[in-house]
Design a protein around this motif. Structure first.
Motif, mmCIF file in Angstrom:
data_model
loop_
_atom_site.group_PDB
_atom_site.id
_atom_site.type_symbol
_atom_site.label_atom_id
_atom_site.label_comp_id
_atom_site.label_asym_id
_atom_site.label_seq_id
_atom_site.Cartn_x
_atom_site.Cartn_y
_atom_site.Cartn_z
ATOM 1 N N GLN A 148 0.834 -1.196 0.000
ATOM 2 C CA GLN A 148 0.000 0.000 0.000
ATOM 3 C C GLN A 148 0.873 1.252 0.000
ATOM 4 O O GLN A 148 0.545 2.253 -0.618
ATOM 5 C CB GLN A 148 -0.921 0.019 1.226
ATOM 6 N N ARG A 149 2.029 1.185 0.670
ATOM 7 C CA ARG A 149 2.929 2.338 0.700
ATOM 8 C C ARG A 149 3.396 2.717 -0.697
ATOM 9 O O ARG A 149 3.324 3.883 -1.091
ATOM 10 C CB ARG A 149 4.145 2.040 1.586
ATOM 11 N N HIS B 26 0.701 9.843 -5.081
ATOM 12 C CA HIS B 26 1.191 11.177 -4.737
ATOM 13 C C HIS B 26 1.974 11.785 -5.895
ATOM 14 O O HIS B 26 1.852 12.982 -6.184
ATOM 15 C CB HIS B 26 2.067 11.119 -3.485
ATOM 16 N N LYS C 35 1.967 1.972 -3.489
ATOM 17 C CA LYS C 35 0.781 2.413 -4.217
ATOM 18 C C LYS C 35 0.493 3.886 -3.915
ATOM 19 O O LYS C 35 0.211 4.676 -4.814
ATOM 20 C CB LYS C 35 -0.394 1.533 -3.808
ATOM 21 N N ASN C 36 0.622 4.283 -2.650
ATOM 22 C CA ASN C 36 0.384 5.671 -2.252
ATOM 23 C C ASN C 36 1.476 6.611 -2.764
ATOM 24 O O ASN C 36 1.203 7.751 -3.122
ATOM 25 C CB ASN C 36 0.270 5.782 -0.733
#
Length: 74
Positions: free
Chosen positions: A27-28, A35, A30-31
């Motif tokens: 998820q990191r 961004h 992906k974020n």
């Protein structure tokens, strides 16, 4: 833990991608990618067409707006 996606590594860090977050590993990552898109770091290049190619006519110039004076019944 979800199975590893075969083939391509994570698009951000290069670790094996995970099916849940594919093409990312977490998820990191992906974020981080989201961004980068939202901040304008990534951009899709575009070529703007000329007005002639689009078939658009030249806009007619509009007369300047008329100012109302004290005798206009304002």
């Amino acid at each position: 833990m979800p199975s590893l996606a075969p083939g391509r590594p994570c698009a951000i860090c290069g670790k094996p991608a995970v099916d849940t977050f594919r093409p990312f590993c977490s998820q990191r990552c992906k974020n981080v990618d989201l961004h980068r898109w939202l901040s304008g770091r990534y951009a899709v290049p575009a070529v703007e067409a000329e007005e002639d190619e689009l078939g658009l006519a030249e806009p007619e110039e509009a007369p300047p707006p008329r100012r109302r004076g004290p005798l206009d019944g304002a």
